[in-house]
Write a protein that holds these residues in place. Sequence first.
Motif, PDB file in Angstrom:
ATOM      1  N   UNK A  14     -12.766 -12.070   3.215  1.00 10.00           N
ATOM      2  CA  UNK A  14     -13.303 -11.961   4.545  1.00 10.00           C
ATOM      3  C   UNK A  14     -14.661 -12.575   4.675  1.00 10.00           C
ATOM      4  N   UNK A  15     -15.482 -12.288   3.680  1.00 11.55           N
ATOM      5  CA  UNK A  15     -16.967 -12.809   3.810  1.00 11.55           C
ATOM      6  C   UNK A  15     -16.716 -14.257   3.863  1.00 11.55           C
ATOM      7  N   UNK A  16     -15.759 -14.949   3.262  1.00  8.94           N
ATOM      8  CA  UNK A  16     -15.830 -16.498   3.200  1.00  8.94           C
ATOM      9  C   UNK A  16     -14.770 -16.914   4.561  1.00  8.94           C
ATOM     10  N   UNK A  17     -14.336 -16.085   5.480  1.00  4.19           N
ATOM     11  CA  UNK A  17     -13.832 -16.248   6.685  1.00  4.19           C
ATOM     12  C   UNK A  17     -12.335 -16.923   6.169  1.00  4.19           C
ATOM     13  N   UNK A  18     -11.832 -16.395   5.148  1.00  3.51           N
ATOM     14  CA  UNK A  18     -10.435 -17.190   4.712  1.00  3.51           C
ATOM     15  C   UNK A  18      -9.419 -16.226   5.371  1.00  3.51           C
ATOM     16  N   UNK A  19      -9.633 -15.212   5.741  1.00  4.19           N
ATOM     17  CA  UNK A  19      -8.630 -14.309   6.699  1.00  4.19           C
ATOM     18  C   UNK A  19      -9.182 -13.308   7.490  1.00  4.19           C
ATOM     19  N   UNK A  20      -8.742 -13.009   8.501  1.00  4.61           N
ATOM     20  CA  UNK A  20      -9.221 -12.047   9.487  1.00  4.61           C
ATOM     21  C   UNK A  20      -8.997 -10.444   9.216  1.00  4.61           C
ATOM     22  N   UNK A  21      -7.978 -10.274   8.270  1.00  2.00           N
ATOM     23  CA  UNK A  21      -7.658  -8.899   7.804  1.00  2.00           C
ATOM     24  C   UNK A  21      -7.137  -8.776   6.595  1.00  2.00           C
ATOM     25  N   UNK A  22      -7.302  -7.825   5.684  1.00  3.43           N
ATOM     26  CA  UNK A  22      -6.732  -7.538   4.677  1.00  3.43           C
ATOM     27  C   UNK A  22      -6.089  -6.106   4.370  1.00  3.43           C
ATOM     28  N   UNK A  23      -4.995  -5.842   4.513  1.00  5.82           N
ATOM     29  CA  UNK A  23      -4.401  -4.382   4.415  1.00  5.82           C
ATOM     30  C   UNK A  23      -4.132  -4.268   2.883  1.00  5.82           C
ATOM     31  N   UNK A  24      -4.191  -3.060   2.336  1.00  3.01           N
ATOM     32  CA  UNK A  24      -4.070  -2.617   0.910  1.00  3.01           C
ATOM     33  C   UNK A  24      -3.360  -1.444   1.055  1.00  3.01           C
ATOM     34  N   UNK A  25      -2.373  -1.371  -0.026  1.00  2.91           N
ATOM     35  CA  UNK A  25      -1.817   0.137  -0.282  1.00  2.91           C
ATOM     36  C   UNK A  25      -1.257  -0.091  -1.790  1.00  2.91           C
ATOM     37  N   UNK A  26      -1.486   1.114  -2.349  1.00  2.00           N
ATOM     38  CA  UNK A  26      -0.927   1.321  -3.779  1.00  2.00           C
ATOM     39  C   UNK A  26       0.730   1.249  -3.783  1.00  2.00           C
ATOM     40  N   UNK A  27       1.189   0.418  -4.879  1.00  2.00           N
ATOM     41  CA  UNK A  27       2.562   0.467  -5.265  1.00  2.00           C
ATOM     42  C   UNK A  27       2.931   0.432  -6.720  1.00  2.00           C
TER      43      UNK A  27
ATOM     44  N   UNK B 116      -7.564  -0.395  -7.229  1.00  2.00           N
ATOM     45  CA  UNK B 116      -8.111  -0.544  -5.882  1.00  2.00           C
ATOM     46  C   UNK B 116      -9.375  -1.186  -5.840  1.00  2.00           C
ATOM     47  N   UNK B 117     -10.302  -1.052  -6.725  1.00  2.00           N
ATOM     48  CA  UNK B 117     -11.632  -1.478  -6.735  1.00  2.00           C
ATOM     49  C   UNK B 117     -11.572  -2.817  -6.852  1.00  2.00           C
ATOM     50  N   UNK B 118     -10.667  -3.489  -7.734  1.00  2.00           N
ATOM     51  CA  UNK B 118     -10.739  -5.173  -7.663  1.00  2.00           C
ATOM     52  C   UNK B 118      -9.810  -5.558  -6.504  1.00  2.00           C
ATOM     53  N   UNK B 119      -9.070  -4.853  -5.840  1.00  2.00           N
ATOM     54  CA  UNK B 119      -8.491  -5.172  -4.718  1.00  2.00           C
ATOM     55  C   UNK B 119      -9.535  -5.308  -3.534  1.00  2.00           C
ATOM     56  N   UNK B 120     -10.579  -4.406  -3.511  1.00  2.00           N
ATOM     57  CA  UNK B 120     -11.482  -4.150  -2.281  1.00  2.00           C
ATOM     58  C   UNK B 120     -12.719  -5.602  -2.569  1.00  2.00           C
ATOM     59  N   UNK B 121     -12.953  -5.828  -3.962  1.00  2.00           N
ATOM     60  CA  UNK B 121     -13.822  -6.855  -4.101  1.00  2.00           C
ATOM     61  C   UNK B 121     -13.290  -8.379  -3.565  1.00  2.00           C
ATOM     62  N   UNK B 122     -11.891  -8.363  -4.077  1.00  2.00           N
ATOM     63  CA  UNK B 122     -11.215  -9.413  -3.502  1.00  2.00           C
ATOM     64  C   UNK B 122     -11.241  -9.836  -2.246  1.00  2.00           C
ATOM     65  N   UNK B 123     -10.770  -8.710  -1.450  1.00  2.00           N
ATOM     66  CA  UNK B 123     -10.571  -8.604   0.002  1.00  2.00           C
ATOM     67  C   UNK B 123     -12.165  -8.926   0.459  1.00  2.00           C
ATOM     68  N   UNK B 124     -13.282  -8.331   0.214  1.00  2.00           N
ATOM     69  CA  UNK B 124     -14.365  -8.598   0.969  1.00  2.00           C
ATOM     70  C   UNK B 124     -14.964 -10.008   0.889  1.00  2.00           C
TER      71      UNK B 124
END
Length: 110
Positions: free
Chosen positions: A26-39, A15-23
Motif C-alpha cells: 500500500x505504501x508503494x501504491x501497488x494496490x488500493x486494498x489488501x484483505x487478510x484472513x487466516x486459512x 499475520x505479522x508478516x502479512x501486515x508488513x507485506x500489505x503495508x
Amino acid sequence: MNEEYCMVVTTIPGMEEAEQLAEGILNNRLAACVQMTGIRSLFLWEGEMQREAEVLLLIKTTVSRYSDLESYISEYHPYDVPEIIRIPVTAGLSGYLDWLRTSTAPVRRA
C-alpha cells in the motif's frame, strides 16, 4: 481511460508478516486494498504432504501495476516460491473502480 483491474492472491505464513507485506504494498501504491484472513492449507511440496496455517491476502489493484506488485511480492515474501495469482476483474461498481485506479496511480512530484 479504460483501465483494467485485477485481484492478486497470495498466502503468507503469519499475520505479522502479512501486515508488513500489505503495508509495503500500500505504501508503494501497488494496490488500493489488501484483505487478510487466516486459512488452513494442505498442499504437496517436494513430494510431501504439508499442513500449514497461513494468511490469505486478497490484493485489489490494476493490471498496469501488476508487474511491479509481482516483483515486490517476490522480493519481500518469505517463501522460496510464493503463490502469486492474478485474477481478472471483469466488472465492478464504477465508484469503487475509480477509487482503485486513483489509489494506485503514481504520486506526481512537484
